[in-house]
Design a protein around this motif. Structure first.
Motif, mmCIF file in Angstrom:
data_model
loop_
_atom_site.group_PDB
_atom_site.id
_atom_site.type_symbol
_atom_site.label_atom_id
_atom_site.label_comp_id
_atom_site.label_asym_id
_atom_site.label_seq_id
_atom_site.Cartn_x
_atom_site.Cartn_y
_atom_site.Cartn_z
ATOM 1 N N LEU A 156 2.982 -6.284 -1.923
ATOM 2 C CA LEU A 156 3.156 -6.370 -0.463
ATOM 3 C C LEU A 156 3.692 -5.066 0.104
ATOM 4 N N SER A 157 4.591 -4.431 -0.624
ATOM 5 C CA SER A 157 5.128 -3.130 -0.204
ATOM 6 C C SER A 157 4.038 -2.058 -0.189
ATOM 7 N N ILE A 159 0.926 -2.537 0.423
ATOM 8 C CA ILE A 159 0.115 -2.758 1.628
ATOM 9 C C ILE A 159 0.839 -2.177 2.832
ATOM 10 N N LYS A 160 2.094 -2.534 2.981
ATOM 11 C CA LYS A 160 2.887 -2.083 4.133
ATOM 12 C C LYS A 160 2.963 -0.559 4.209
ATOM 13 N N ASP A 161 3.090 0.086 3.054
ATOM 14 C CA ASP A 161 3.212 1.544 3.001
ATOM 15 C C ASP A 161 1.868 2.269 3.083
ATOM 16 N N GLY A 162 0.774 1.522 3.145
ATOM 17 C CA GLY A 162 -0.544 2.151 3.240
ATOM 18 C C GLY A 162 -1.100 2.620 1.912
ATOM 19 N N GLN A 163 -0.482 2.236 0.808
ATOM 20 C CA GLN A 163 -1.013 2.622 -0.511
ATOM 21 C C GLN A 163 -2.223 1.768 -0.882
ATOM 22 N N GLU A 165 -5.332 0.004 0.790
ATOM 23 C CA GLU A 165 -6.094 -0.006 2.035
ATOM 24 C C GLU A 165 -7.397 -0.787 1.920
ATOM 25 N N ILE A 170 -6.236 -6.548 -0.077
ATOM 26 C CA ILE A 170 -5.212 -7.003 0.873
ATOM 27 C C ILE A 170 -5.337 -8.510 1.084
ATOM 28 N N TYR A 174 -2.456 -11.301 0.080
ATOM 29 C CA TYR A 174 -1.907 -12.223 1.079
ATOM 30 C C TYR A 174 -2.146 -13.682 0.671
#
Length: 181
Positions: A156-157, A159-163, A165, A170, A174
């Motif tokens: 999840l981190s 995804i949030k950090d854009g690593q 994409e 994704i 989720y």
């Protein structure tokens, strides 16, 4: 209201190894002529592989279309070896990319990847009870892959950090987060 367009003309623009491109001239429901460029792609599979430590497999690889390294769940196209069977394709792709098999494999969902211009349909599976394969299949000669495991918080981190994409990855992460505690 009728939303269906009528294809008036169709022309094959490109036929390659992975995709075919078709240009259509269509008549819209309102009677207007319009052009559509359609990318045809083989069906594909993706696998959310969860190990006994509740971590998922991610593949690190180069993607030429975006000119960068990506982090993705294992995936690949359904080909003639699979005889149209998406479950067989998922098993084969797991073997080729990760050298693992699943004691439990279930379909999560299926979806079109980019319906504005492409007909690719990807079926996503959940694979658990993982173990090494007895007989490894050849890996694709044009792929350089590295597999690693991440827990849910790290995924999840990423995804949030854009690593991460990649949309299929994704969506799978989720799903994993929504269905586990």
């Amino acid at each position: 209201m009728n939303f269906e367009e009528k294809v008036l003309r169709s022309e094959k623009i490109f036929e390659g190894y992975l995709i075919q491109v078709e240009k259509q001239t269509v008549k819209t429901p309102m009677g207007n002529e319009a052009s559509r460029e359609i990318v045809h792609h083989a069906p594909a599979v993706a696998i959310l592989m969860v190990n006994d430590d509740n971590q998922i497999a991610l593949m690190k690889q180069w993607r030429a279309a975006i000119q960068k390294v990506t982090y993705e769940i294992p995936a690949g196209k359904v080909d003639q070896r699979d005889q149209g069977n998406v479950e067989r394709a998922a098993i084969r792709e797991m073997n080729e990319e990760t050298r693992l098999k699943a004691g439990h494999l279930e379909k999560i969902d299926g979806a079109y990847t980019s319906i504005g211009f492409c007909d690719e349909y990807i079926t996503t599976f959940l694979a658990t009870e993982l173990s090494p394969v007895e007989e490894a299949l050849p890996q694709d000669a044009d792929e350089e892959l590295a597999m690693f495991w991440v827990d849910q918080a790290k995924a999840l981190s990423m995804i949030k950090d854009g690593q991460i994409e990649d949309q299929k990855t994704i969506s799978a992460i989720y799903y994993w987060a929504a269905t586990t505690k």
